[in-house]
Write a protein that holds these residues in place. Sequence first.
Motif, PDB file in Angstrom:
ATOM      1  N   ASP A 216       0.805  -1.229   0.000  1.00  0.00           N
ATOM      2  CA  ASP A 216       0.000   0.000   0.000  1.00  0.00           C
ATOM      3  C   ASP A 216       0.832   1.270   0.000  1.00  0.00           C
ATOM      4  OD1 ASP A 216       0.538  -0.938   2.850  1.00  0.00           O
ATOM      5  OD2 ASP A 216      -0.119   1.110   3.209  1.00  0.00           O
ATOM      6  N   THR A 217       2.097   1.178   0.422  1.00  0.00           N
ATOM      7  CA  THR A 217       2.896   2.391   0.636  1.00  0.00           C
ATOM      8  C   THR A 217       2.966   3.308  -0.577  1.00  0.00           C
ATOM      9  OG1 THR A 217       4.214   1.309   2.336  1.00  0.00           O
ATOM     10  CG2 THR A 217       5.176   3.254   1.299  1.00  0.00           C
ATOM     11  N   PRO A 218       3.145   2.804  -1.825  1.00  0.00           N
ATOM     12  CA  PRO A 218       3.221   3.723  -2.965  1.00  0.00           C
ATOM     13  C   PRO A 218       1.893   3.933  -3.679  1.00  0.00           C
ATOM     14  CG  PRO A 218       3.909   1.566  -3.682  1.00  0.00           C
ATOM     15  CD  PRO A 218       3.519   1.425  -2.233  1.00  0.00           C
ATOM     16  N   ILE A 219       0.799   3.431  -3.101  1.00  0.00           N
ATOM     17  CA  ILE A 219      -0.510   3.515  -3.751  1.00  0.00           C
ATOM     18  C   ILE A 219      -1.315   4.654  -3.139  1.00  0.00           C
ATOM     19  CG2 ILE A 219      -2.601   2.283  -4.400  1.00  0.00           C
ATOM     20  CD1 ILE A 219       0.016   1.165  -5.588  1.00  0.00           C
ATOM     21  N   ILE A 220      -1.524   5.715  -3.913  1.00  0.00           N
ATOM     22  CA  ILE A 220      -2.238   6.883  -3.413  1.00  0.00           C
ATOM     23  C   ILE A 220      -3.639   6.498  -2.951  1.00  0.00           C
ATOM     24  CG2 ILE A 220      -2.984   7.515  -5.747  1.00  0.00           C
ATOM     25  CD1 ILE A 220      -2.973  10.439  -4.829  1.00  0.00           C
ATOM     26  N   GLY A 221      -4.017   7.003  -1.798  1.00  0.00           N
ATOM     27  CA  GLY A 221      -5.325   6.717  -1.234  1.00  0.00           C
ATOM     28  C   GLY A 221      -5.336   5.482  -0.369  1.00  0.00           C
ATOM     29  N   SER A 222      -4.349   4.620  -0.514  1.00  0.00           N
ATOM     30  CA  SER A 222      -4.264   3.418   0.315  1.00  0.00           C
ATOM     31  C   SER A 222      -3.319   3.650   1.484  1.00  0.00           C
ATOM     32  CB  SER A 222      -3.808   2.227  -0.528  1.00  0.00           C
ATOM     33  OG  SER A 222      -4.797   1.854  -1.459  1.00  0.00           O
ATOM     34  N   GLY A 223      -2.023   3.772   1.193  1.00  0.00           N
ATOM     35  CA  GLY A 223      -1.056   3.979   2.257  1.00  0.00           C
ATOM     36  C   GLY A 223      -0.835   5.430   2.626  1.00  0.00           C
ATOM     37  N   PHE A 224      -1.292   6.348   1.785  1.00  0.00           N
ATOM     38  CA  PHE A 224      -1.055   7.768   2.063  1.00  0.00           C
ATOM     39  C   PHE A 224      -2.060   8.646   1.336  1.00  0.00           C
ATOM     40  CE2 PHE A 224       0.945   6.977  -1.956  1.00  0.00           C
ATOM     41  CZ  PHE A 224       0.952   8.173  -2.658  1.00  0.00           C
ATOM     42  N   TYR A 225      -2.316   9.820   1.888  1.00  0.00           N
ATOM     43  CA  TYR A 225      -3.152  10.818   1.220  1.00  0.00           C
ATOM     44  C   TYR A 225      -2.977  12.162   1.926  1.00  0.00           C
ATOM     45  CZ  TYR A 225      -6.900  12.975  -1.376  1.00  0.00           C
ATOM     46  OH  TYR A 225      -7.605  13.808  -2.220  1.00  0.00           O
ATOM     47  N   ALA A 226      -2.952  13.226   1.142  1.00  0.00           N
ATOM     48  CA  ALA A 226      -2.912  14.583   1.680  1.00  0.00           C
ATOM     49  C   ALA A 226      -3.876  15.454   0.900  1.00  0.00           C
ATOM     50  CB  ALA A 226      -1.500  15.169   1.614  1.00  0.00           C
ATOM     51  N   GLY A 227      -4.648  16.245   1.602  1.00  0.00           N
ATOM     52  CA  GLY A 227      -5.584  17.167   0.979  1.00  0.00           C
ATOM     53  C   GLY A 227      -5.687  18.425   1.815  1.00  0.00           C
ATOM     54  N   PRO A 228      -6.517  19.362   1.431  1.00  0.00           N
ATOM     55  CA  PRO A 228      -6.593  20.644   2.129  1.00  0.00           C
ATOM     56  C   PRO A 228      -7.048  20.556   3.581  1.00  0.00           C
ATOM     57  CG  PRO A 228      -8.326  20.451   0.469  1.00  0.00           C
ATOM     58  CD  PRO A 228      -7.386  19.325   0.244  1.00  0.00           C
ATOM     59  N   LEU A 229      -7.586  19.407   3.988  1.00  0.00           N
ATOM     60  CA  LEU A 229      -8.040  19.259   5.368  1.00  0.00           C
ATOM     61  C   LEU A 229      -7.081  18.453   6.234  1.00  0.00           C
ATOM     62  CD1 LEU A 229     -11.868  18.619   4.875  1.00  0.00           C
ATOM     63  CD2 LEU A 229     -10.681  20.776   5.331  1.00  0.00           C
ATOM     64  N   GLY A 230      -6.053  17.843   5.609  1.00  0.00           N
ATOM     65  CA  GLY A 230      -5.131  17.082   6.427  1.00  0.00           C
ATOM     66  C   GLY A 230      -4.315  16.090   5.633  1.00  0.00           C
ATOM     67  N   ALA A 231      -3.537  15.276   6.364  1.00  0.00           N
ATOM     68  CA  ALA A 231      -2.691  14.255   5.756  1.00  0.00           C
ATOM     69  C   ALA A 231      -2.782  12.976   6.582  1.00  0.00           C
ATOM     70  CB  ALA A 231      -1.237  14.726   5.680  1.00  0.00           C
ATOM     71  N   ILE A 232      -2.800  11.829   5.890  1.00  0.00           N
ATOM     72  CA  ILE A 232      -2.977  10.528   6.525  1.00  0.00           C
ATOM     73  C   ILE A 232      -1.888   9.581   6.028  1.00  0.00           C
ATOM     74  CG2 ILE A 232      -4.619   8.664   7.024  1.00  0.00           C
ATOM     75  CD1 ILE A 232      -5.928  11.297   7.576  1.00  0.00           C
ATOM     76  N   ALA A 233      -1.359   8.735   6.912  1.00  0.00           N
ATOM     77  CA  ALA A 233      -0.441   7.668   6.524  1.00  0.00           C
ATOM     78  C   ALA A 233      -0.863   6.387   7.222  1.00  0.00           C
ATOM     79  CB  ALA A 233       0.995   8.020   6.900  1.00  0.00           C
ATOM     80  N   ALA A 234      -0.788   5.285   6.500  1.00  0.00           N
ATOM     81  CA  ALA A 234      -1.182   3.981   7.041  1.00  0.00           C
ATOM     82  C   ALA A 234       0.017   3.055   7.112  1.00  0.00           C
ATOM     83  CB  ALA A 234      -2.272   3.364   6.168  1.00  0.00           C
ATOM     84  N   THR A 235      -0.067   2.061   7.980  1.00  0.00           N
ATOM     85  CA  THR A 235       0.949   1.026   8.090  1.00  0.00           C
ATOM     86  C   THR A 235       0.272  -0.291   8.435  1.00  0.00           C
ATOM     87  OG1 THR A 235       2.862   0.250   9.356  1.00  0.00           O
ATOM     88  CG2 THR A 235       1.361   1.708  10.493  1.00  0.00           C
ATOM     89  N   GLY A 236       0.817  -1.372   7.909  1.00  0.00           N
ATOM     90  CA  GLY A 236       0.237  -2.684   8.162  1.00  0.00           C
ATOM     91  C   GLY A 236       0.388  -3.571   6.952  1.00  0.00           C
ATOM     92  N   ILE A 237      -0.483  -4.546   6.825  1.00  0.00           N
ATOM     93  CA  ILE A 237      -0.444  -5.459   5.693  1.00  0.00           C
ATOM     94  C   ILE A 237      -1.157  -4.803   4.518  1.00  0.00           C
ATOM     95  CG2 ILE A 237      -1.126  -7.732   4.832  1.00  0.00           C
ATOM     96  CD1 ILE A 237      -0.953  -8.736   7.707  1.00  0.00           C
ATOM     97  N   GLY A 238      -0.384  -4.484   3.486  1.00  0.00           N
ATOM     98  CA  GLY A 238      -0.920  -3.710   2.364  1.00  0.00           C
ATOM     99  C   GLY A 238      -2.103  -4.345   1.688  1.00  0.00           C
ATOM    100  N   GLU A 239      -2.127  -5.686   1.627  1.00  0.00           N
ATOM    101  CA  GLU A 239      -3.226  -6.364   0.956  1.00  0.00           C
ATOM    102  C   GLU A 239      -4.559  -6.075   1.630  1.00  0.00           C
ATOM    103  OE1 GLU A 239       0.352  -8.036  -0.667  1.00  0.00           O
ATOM    104  OE2 GLU A 239      -0.232  -7.561   1.394  1.00  0.00           O
ATOM    105  N   HIS A 240      -4.546  -5.818   2.926  1.00  0.00           N
ATOM    106  CA  HIS A 240      -5.769  -5.442   3.640  1.00  0.00           C
ATOM    107  C   HIS A 240      -6.055  -3.947   3.489  1.00  0.00           C
ATOM    108  CE1 HIS A 240      -6.413  -9.285   5.802  1.00  0.00           C
ATOM    109  NE2 HIS A 240      -5.093  -9.367   5.798  1.00  0.00           N
ATOM    110  N   ILE A 241      -5.002  -3.146   3.604  1.00  0.00           N
ATOM    111  CA  ILE A 241      -5.160  -1.696   3.535  1.00  0.00           C
ATOM    112  C   ILE A 241      -5.678  -1.253   2.175  1.00  0.00           C
ATOM    113  CG2 ILE A 241      -3.840   0.469   3.511  1.00  0.00           C
ATOM    114  CD1 ILE A 241      -2.082  -0.776   5.732  1.00  0.00           C
ATOM    115  N   MET A 242      -5.138  -1.848   1.105  1.00  0.00           N
ATOM    116  CA  MET A 242      -5.532  -1.431  -0.244  1.00  0.00           C
ATOM    117  C   MET A 242      -6.991  -1.731  -0.547  1.00  0.00           C
ATOM    118  SD  MET A 242      -2.190  -2.178  -2.658  1.00  0.00           S
ATOM    119  CE  MET A 242      -1.795  -3.807  -2.036  1.00  0.00           C
ATOM    120  N   ARG A 243      -7.519  -2.800   0.009  1.00  0.00           N
ATOM    121  CA  ARG A 243      -8.914  -3.161  -0.257  1.00  0.00           C
ATOM    122  C   ARG A 243      -9.884  -2.092   0.260  1.00  0.00           C
ATOM    123  NH1 ARG A 243      -9.803  -8.338  -1.962  1.00  0.00           N
ATOM    124  NH2 ARG A 243      -8.004  -9.750  -1.888  1.00  0.00           N
TER     125      ARG A 243
END
Length: 302
Positions: A216-243
């Motif tokens: 998920d780390t290089p997949i926008i919207g899965s492992g990371f996202y930034a927009g005008p209201l904030g920024a989010i980062a995820a960690t864990g098993i990518g196969e679950h996060i991406m779904r």
Amino acid sequence: MSTKLHGFAIVTHGGAGEPLEFTDGCELAARRGREKMLETGDALDAAIAAVVVLEEDERFNAGTGAVLCLDGATIEMDASIMDTRGHLGAVAGVRDVRNPVRLARLVADTPHVLLAGEGADRFARAMGLERSQPIRDSQREKHNQVLKELAGSVPMMPGIDNLLFERFWNYKTPLQLPPSAAHDTVGAVVRGPDGHFAVAGSTGGSAPSLLGRVGDTPIIGSGFYAGPLGAIAATGIGEHIMRHLLARTVYGWIEQGMPLQQALQRGIDLIDKDADTGLIAVTKTEAASCSNTHMPTGTIVE
């Protein structure tokens, strides 16, 4: 120059499931991010500086500490960056770059968003980035520990049938089944005093995995996202996060007005409790982290 950064916030993490004893590394990364903000005034510079510190800390599964693939020789790394000034870049499956997050930043200046494999490594050479260091003893020790724990009856990943790995295995070496997996990412989210947001992440990938696996780390919207209201980062098993497009899903709840901690917990609750998962985030008024397991973090809010 003033040493105050009114409105600045940074949160770093060292990976869901990593020991809390590693918190000192995350705190050091947060402090380095703050220093970079004082130097350049740019949220993305601060996020990248923080992640480089974690890539240089061999305790973490990123950069110089990236896990060896099951062949005991190959390393495949992913990284990403994004901010609210229009920068977006990622790399996947790179093998010979000391700091993949720096390569992801350079990709953001190209006509592309994501470079992978050999092309990404060649781009790193063209841009003069430092090559990976020789494999360290600590990396070999981690790999040897995995080999010692090999067992054919224990699931490799929560919710994943081992038979799938046997069917599609693409290493030259035989399939071996460890009872535990490495799926750690390092990351940072930043709110600049000027109101801009940024996120950066880096990982040494997952063990076990098929050769060429991208999480998920290089997949926008899965492992990371930034927009005008904030920024989010995820960690864990990518196969679950991406779904669940986890980072963008959580951001969507923030858009709807949900308090940050509630949004993060709701995101964690989407994932099977047996799959280590963590989130960090900053918004206009908050900075927080949440996980379903132990996760070292560092936070600075001014």
